[in-house]
Design an enzyme around this catalytic site. Sequence first.
Site, short mmCIF file in Angstrom:
data_model
loop_
_atom_site.label_atom_id
_atom_site.label_comp_id
_atom_site.label_asym_id
_atom_site.label_seq_id
_atom_site.Cartn_x
_atom_site.Cartn_y
_atom_site.Cartn_z
N HIS A 208 32.68 55.60 44.75
CA HIS A 208 31.27 55.54 44.40
C HIS A 208 30.94 56.47 43.24
CE1 HIS A 208 31.39 58.57 47.79
NE2 HIS A 208 30.96 59.29 46.79
N ARG A 352 31.68 34.41 42.27
CA ARG A 352 32.98 34.24 42.94
C ARG A 352 32.77 34.29 44.44
NH1 ARG A 352 37.58 38.60 41.89
NH2 ARG A 352 36.24 39.84 43.23
N GLU A 450 45.26 33.78 39.34
CA GLU A 450 45.70 35.15 39.61
C GLU A 450 46.98 35.20 40.44
OE1 GLU A 450 42.60 37.13 41.79
OE2 GLU A 450 42.05 35.31 42.85
N ASN A 473 44.21 41.49 36.97
CA ASN A 473 44.64 42.58 37.85
C ASN A 473 45.65 42.07 38.88
OD1 ASN A 473 42.69 43.89 36.41
ND2 ASN A 473 41.25 44.10 38.10
N ASP A 474 45.27 41.02 39.60
CA ASP A 474 46.18 40.48 40.61
C ASP A 474 47.33 39.71 39.99
OD1 ASP A 474 45.33 41.43 43.05
OD2 ASP A 474 43.84 39.85 43.33
N ARG A 484 49.64 47.84 43.50
CA ARG A 484 48.88 48.78 42.68
C ARG A 484 48.43 50.01 43.47
NH1 ARG A 484 43.98 46.02 40.86
NH2 ARG A 484 44.34 44.48 42.48
#
Length: 583
Positions: A208, A352, A450, A473-474, A484
């Site tokens: 956060h 998404r 991905e 990323n994936d 990761r």
Amino acid sequence: MTFSVHGITVSRGIAIGRAVLVASSRMDVAHYFIESDQVEAELSRLVQARDAVVQEFQRLQHNMPRDAPPELGALLDVHLMLLQDEQLGAGVHHWVTERLYNAEWALTTQLEQLSRQFDDMQDDYLRERKADLEQVVERVLRHLKGAAQPVTATPPPRAPRQQELLLDDTFDVPLVLVAHDLSPADMLQFKGSVFAGFITDVGGKTSHTAIVARSMDIPAVVGARSASQLVRQDDWVIIDGDAGVMIVDPSPIILAEYGFKQRQGELERGRLARLKNTPAVTLDGQRIELLANIEQPADTAAALAVGAVGVGLFRSEFLFMGRAGKLPDEGEQYHAYRAAVEGMHGMPVTIRTIDVGADKPLDDRRADTHLNPALGLRAIRWSLAEPAMFLTQLRAILRAAAHGQVHLLIPMLAHMREIRQTLELIGKARAQLDAAGQVHGPIKIGAMIEVPAAALSLRLFLKHFDFLSLGTNDLIQYTLAIDRADESVAHLYDQFHPAVLRLLADTVAAGARHGTPVSVCGEMAGDPTMTRLLLGLGLRSFSMHPSQILAVKQEILRADTSKLAPWAHIVLESDEPAELLAG
């Protein structure tokens, strides 16, 4: 003596100021057994302390400054929900009534139980929510102990130091916060102070503190481990958000050097801000689409502020998180999606579908710990396994589409049967709305590429979907078999690997041949060092965090794709692409 502390960069830039130490709110907790006739009184103490913290958060929300970033309000909502979490409340009730623990002991015991569950999660964002739970519990403990006053950001009086002589007498020296961690409520307490950046011992790129730092556009470093123990109150410090380092007690020469870098950075920000209304067109006339990634409907304001032409990725799972297993119903989701659509004033919003499961459970069901959660029941696999939940989300999205342009994006598809099932459920959701007489709108349907299997089966995806979005990323993680979240192999996570670049290039090229739009919505899209290569590979649609848009636009305005295409081909054929890009 000058020394440096290294961490993880989460928000770029340079901050120079005096350190304000935010002491850890962890407090000693008394451990003792109560008598059975004291149970009700002990539970009453807990309820009163919890209600006091709820009122404290509600006051903070009510008095939130107008210029406070929307992420702070959203994170306070998360803390309020954690306060009323059933697992937390039921567990504490058990320790008091069954074990006769005192209130403080019961609360910290249940915190320990839940913390272990968070530690087992593979997902960075959810694992870091443990810090939110710890901060909520600590505030309750303060009230139980009768010490609920929040920390302040007022540093003690101090004598001028040599470094100050280098600063203009009229310059109001800012503060740099140094803490073990900072909660959203703490950030609001500091809102009235002049602070230029912060560093924390804990946290990651999705903590956060990182979210707030990016939304406020201030330099920040997290995960610096012992920073709060090494720095003294009122030390002169430099936060280098570009390098992920804090320099403590810098010499006049170092201070002057970073002062120059800071001024250069401010000038660069000013130049970038002037690009807001400049069309993203390359030197050879190629129009590029720059879209924003958002987590909450309120994030549309930040997208518009930098000239985004739409939302390329609305991560809907953020609406489901921190809800103690109680999923948002259709009405709540509809209002959130509608707010995002209306917030973009007619520009497209790509939503998404929920990307959770396995390592990201939304209730108290736990994944088997011996399984690899990254390869388990997640994203569309989880949605197809929970068709009632999925249909609820689909109906809400379809209803929101009546208020503007909505694109529906499906994550982690790999199999034809998954494609078929997904499209059938979308059709079923439409039929259910028709049967109920509810208004809904048309949508474009897209798939995330991905998984290597998807990138190698593009014919199927181009046949069934209106657009494709590369989740880099994936895609990198799965292509290179790199977790990761595992620090021992993190150095092998390589966006320049020839196999990764080949999958990207082939997907973009296949989309162009077929006339199907392809975008990149992973971290790669927002990395200005990758912009020229992606343009050379033929990419014409980028989606990223709003704070990255102007820097990427600047690279686009300076680019000539007719010259970049041959160079990108050379990079693709190279055994060491990173070396060519570095050159």
